[in-house]
Write a protein that holds these residues in place. Sequence first.
Motif, PDB file in Angstrom:
ATOM      1  N   GLY A 152       0.817  -1.209   0.000  1.00 35.66           N
ATOM      2  CA  GLY A 152       0.000   0.000   0.000  1.00 35.66           C
ATOM      3  C   GLY A 152       0.849   1.255   0.000  1.00 35.66           C
ATOM      4  N   LEU A 153       1.977   1.226   0.714  1.00 36.63           N
ATOM      5  CA  LEU A 153       2.866   2.381   0.760  1.00 36.63           C
ATOM      6  C   LEU A 153       3.419   2.692  -0.627  1.00 36.63           C
ATOM      7  N   ASP A 154       3.763   1.624  -1.380  1.00 34.97           N
ATOM      8  CA  ASP A 154       4.229   1.826  -2.758  1.00 34.97           C
ATOM      9  C   ASP A 154       3.091   2.321  -3.651  1.00 34.97           C
ATOM     10  N   ALA A 155       1.885   1.799  -3.411  1.00 33.15           N
ATOM     11  CA  ALA A 155       0.744   2.160  -4.249  1.00 33.15           C
ATOM     12  C   ALA A 155       0.343   3.615  -4.095  1.00 33.15           C
ATOM     13  N   LEU A 156       0.723   4.254  -2.972  1.00 39.67           N
ATOM     14  CA  LEU A 156       0.378   5.661  -2.754  1.00 39.67           C
ATOM     15  C   LEU A 156       1.022   6.586  -3.784  1.00 39.67           C
ATOM     16  N   LYS A 157       2.048   6.073  -4.484  1.00 36.83           N
ATOM     17  CA  LYS A 157       2.693   6.888  -5.506  1.00 36.83           C
ATOM     18  C   LYS A 157       1.772   7.095  -6.707  1.00 36.83           C
ATOM     19  N   ALA A 158       0.824   6.160  -6.881  1.00 39.12           N
ATOM     20  CA  ALA A 158      -0.057   6.243  -8.054  1.00 39.12           C
ATOM     21  C   ALA A 158      -1.535   6.303  -7.707  1.00 39.12           C
ATOM     22  N   GLU A 160      -4.824   7.496  -4.763  1.00 40.86           N
ATOM     23  CA  GLU A 160      -5.253   8.333  -3.642  1.00 40.86           C
ATOM     24  C   GLU A 160      -5.399   7.466  -2.394  1.00 40.86           C
ATOM     25  N   ALA A 161      -5.224   8.084  -1.243  1.00 37.42           N
ATOM     26  CA  ALA A 161      -5.254   7.338   0.017  1.00 37.42           C
ATOM     27  C   ALA A 161      -6.581   6.629   0.236  1.00 37.42           C
ATOM     28  N   HIS A 162      -7.680   7.278  -0.150  1.00 37.15           N
ATOM     29  CA  HIS A 162      -8.999   6.688   0.102  1.00 37.15           C
ATOM     30  C   HIS A 162      -9.267   5.460  -0.762  1.00 37.15           C
ATOM     31  N   GLU A 163      -8.416   5.228  -1.769  1.00 36.91           N
ATOM     32  CA  GLU A 163      -8.596   4.074  -2.652  1.00 36.91           C
ATOM     33  C   GLU A 163      -7.911   2.825  -2.100  1.00 36.91           C
ATOM     34  N   LEU A 164      -7.122   2.976  -1.056  1.00 36.48           N
ATOM     35  CA  LEU A 164      -6.307   1.883  -0.547  1.00 36.48           C
ATOM     36  C   LEU A 164      -6.769   1.429   0.826  1.00 36.48           C
ATOM     37  N   GLY A 165      -6.270   0.253   1.237  1.00 37.00           N
ATOM     38  CA  GLY A 165      -6.539  -0.252   2.581  1.00 37.00           C
ATOM     39  C   GLY A 165      -7.648  -1.276   2.634  1.00 37.00           C
ATOM     40  N   ASP A 166      -7.649  -2.075   3.678  1.00 36.02           N
ATOM     41  CA  ASP A 166      -8.705  -3.056   3.926  1.00 36.02           C
ATOM     42  C   ASP A 166      -9.878  -2.374   4.612  1.00 36.02           C
ATOM     43  N   SER A 167     -11.051  -2.939   4.423  1.00 32.69           N
ATOM     44  CA  SER A 167     -12.251  -2.341   5.025  1.00 32.69           C
ATOM     45  C   SER A 167     -12.225  -2.514   6.545  1.00 32.69           C
ATOM     46  N   SER A 168     -12.678  -1.501   7.235  1.00 34.13           N
ATOM     47  CA  SER A 168     -12.769  -1.544   8.702  1.00 34.13           C
ATOM     48  C   SER A 168     -13.668  -0.413   9.164  1.00 34.13           C
ATOM     49  N   LEU A 169     -14.023  -0.451  10.421  1.00 31.03           N
ATOM     50  CA  LEU A 169     -14.847   0.609  11.006  1.00 31.03           C
ATOM     51  C   LEU A 169     -13.993   1.716  11.616  1.00 31.03           C
ATOM     52  N   LEU A 170     -12.679   1.602  11.463  1.00 30.14           N
ATOM     53  CA  LEU A 170     -11.785   2.589  12.054  1.00 30.14           C
ATOM     54  C   LEU A 170     -11.870   3.914  11.309  1.00 30.14           C
ATOM     55  N   GLN A 171     -11.849   4.971  12.084  1.00 32.78           N
ATOM     56  CA  GLN A 171     -11.847   6.315  11.514  1.00 32.78           C
ATOM     57  C   GLN A 171     -10.533   6.540  10.769  1.00 32.78           C
ATOM     58  N   ARG A 172     -10.617   7.168   9.584  1.00 34.26           N
ATOM     59  CA  ARG A 172      -9.404   7.377   8.778  1.00 34.26           C
ATOM     60  C   ARG A 172      -8.686   8.670   9.123  1.00 34.26           C
ATOM     61  N   ASN A 173      -9.406   9.670   9.573  1.00 37.28           N
ATOM     62  CA  ASN A 173      -8.818  10.984   9.842  1.00 37.28           C
ATOM     63  C   ASN A 173      -9.077  11.398  11.284  1.00 37.28           C
ATOM     64  N   PHE A 174      -8.012  11.833  11.956  1.00 42.89           N
ATOM     65  CA  PHE A 174      -8.110  12.306  13.341  1.00 42.89           C
ATOM     66  C   PHE A 174      -7.573  13.730  13.398  1.00 42.89           C
ATOM     67  N   VAL A 175      -8.334  14.604  14.046  1.00 44.15           N
ATOM     68  CA  VAL A 175      -7.963  16.017  14.132  1.00 44.15           C
ATOM     69  C   VAL A 175      -7.676  16.389  15.583  1.00 44.15           C
ATOM     70  N   LEU A 176      -6.432  16.787  15.843  1.00 44.70           N
ATOM     71  CA  LEU A 176      -5.981  17.231  17.167  1.00 44.70           C
ATOM     72  C   LEU A 176      -6.462  16.276  18.267  1.00 44.70           C
ATOM     73  N   ALA A 177      -6.162  15.020  18.089  1.00 49.28           N
ATOM     74  CA  ALA A 177      -6.498  14.003  19.090  1.00 49.28           C
ATOM     75  C   ALA A 177      -5.400  13.942  20.148  1.00 49.28           C
ATOM     76  N   ASP A 178      -5.789  13.825  21.421  1.00 44.48           N
ATOM     77  CA  ASP A 178      -4.773  13.692  22.465  1.00 44.48           C
ATOM     78  C   ASP A 178      -4.343  12.229  22.590  1.00 44.48           C
ATOM     79  N   LYS A 179      -3.316  12.007  23.390  1.00 42.28           N
ATOM     80  CA  LYS A 179      -2.732  10.665  23.482  1.00 42.28           C
ATOM     81  C   LYS A 179      -3.720   9.668  24.061  1.00 42.28           C
ATOM     82  N   GLN A 180      -4.540  10.090  24.988  1.00 41.29           N
ATOM     83  CA  GLN A 180      -5.526   9.193  25.572  1.00 41.29           C
ATOM     84  C   GLN A 180      -6.523   8.706  24.516  1.00 41.29           C
ATOM     85  N   THR A 181      -6.940   9.606  23.631  1.00 34.80           N
ATOM     86  CA  THR A 181      -7.886   9.232  22.574  1.00 34.80           C
ATOM     87  C   THR A 181      -7.265   8.229  21.610  1.00 34.80           C
ATOM     88  N   VAL A 182      -6.040   8.513  21.169  1.00 34.32           N
ATOM     89  CA  VAL A 182      -5.366   7.619  20.225  1.00 34.32           C
ATOM     90  C   VAL A 182      -5.117   6.264  20.872  1.00 34.32           C
TER      91      VAL A 182
END
Length: 279
Positions: A152-158, A160-182
């Motif tokens: 996937g890291l190699d595929a990012l050269k060609a 978009e990020a949203h086109e890659l990865g396995d399906s999951s319920l995990l949030q893809r973007n985190f904004v100003l999250a503290d260490k406890q949240t992460v």
Amino acid sequence: MKRLITEPLLHFLIAGSLLFAVYAWLNPAGDDEPHVVRITTAEVDWLKETWSRQRSRQPDEQELRSLVAHHLKEKLLVQEAKALGLEMDDTVVRRRLAQKMEFLVNDTALLAELEEAALRELYEQNKGNYQTSERVSFNQIYFRNRADAFHGLDALKAHEAHELGDSSLLQRNFVLADKQTVTSVFGPDFSSVVFSLESGQWQEPVESAYGFHLVQINEHQPAGQRSFEEVRQDVLAEWQRIQQGKVKEQYFAGLLKKYDVVMDEDVATLLGPLNGVMP
């Protein structure tokens, strides 16, 4: 004299005296009237005030009559229970009385004179407790295994990020999250790595409790010192907690002088010196 006036124990004694004076006013029956149950105007006014606070209106005549009748019934039952000694060896009653005394002691501690300089001094002594937490904004792409993550890291050269990865319920973007949240989402090891990464490029796979993630740090916000003005209420709460602790210590020390505490030998061995176990 100023030190005496600001002494917390003196405040407690004054408050205690007022409490007993009010009780005597509301309950004028003495030891020479063991069979007298009084309902005073002050009690009725208190019933009306309590009702008004709860219902946001004054009780009508029928409601007030019901309130007073219930209050009389309660006083009669309490009087008879005391006459029968039912309050003796009752854990619930004993704990309730102790709790009410502790509330009184805590409230008394708040009567101590508050000086702004004392709050600022407490703030300076505990600056580390009044900081903003370190925060990070990042994107993540999830993969079940390490090999797919590297592909996937190699595929990012060609792609978009949203086109890659396995399906999951995990949030893809985190904004100003503290260490406890992460940490709560991905686990402590993942969190430690993410907070150490540089901003900008997609990083090599980072392992979590779920699998492996490509991570891109967008913003890293370090911990910062909050000003006294920002945290004044927090400092005040801490000052009040300290004051309550001091007053409790003085109060229980006074009780130990006032009463002779008699214990069986094994109990005395268990507790040791009483001044070492009192809160």
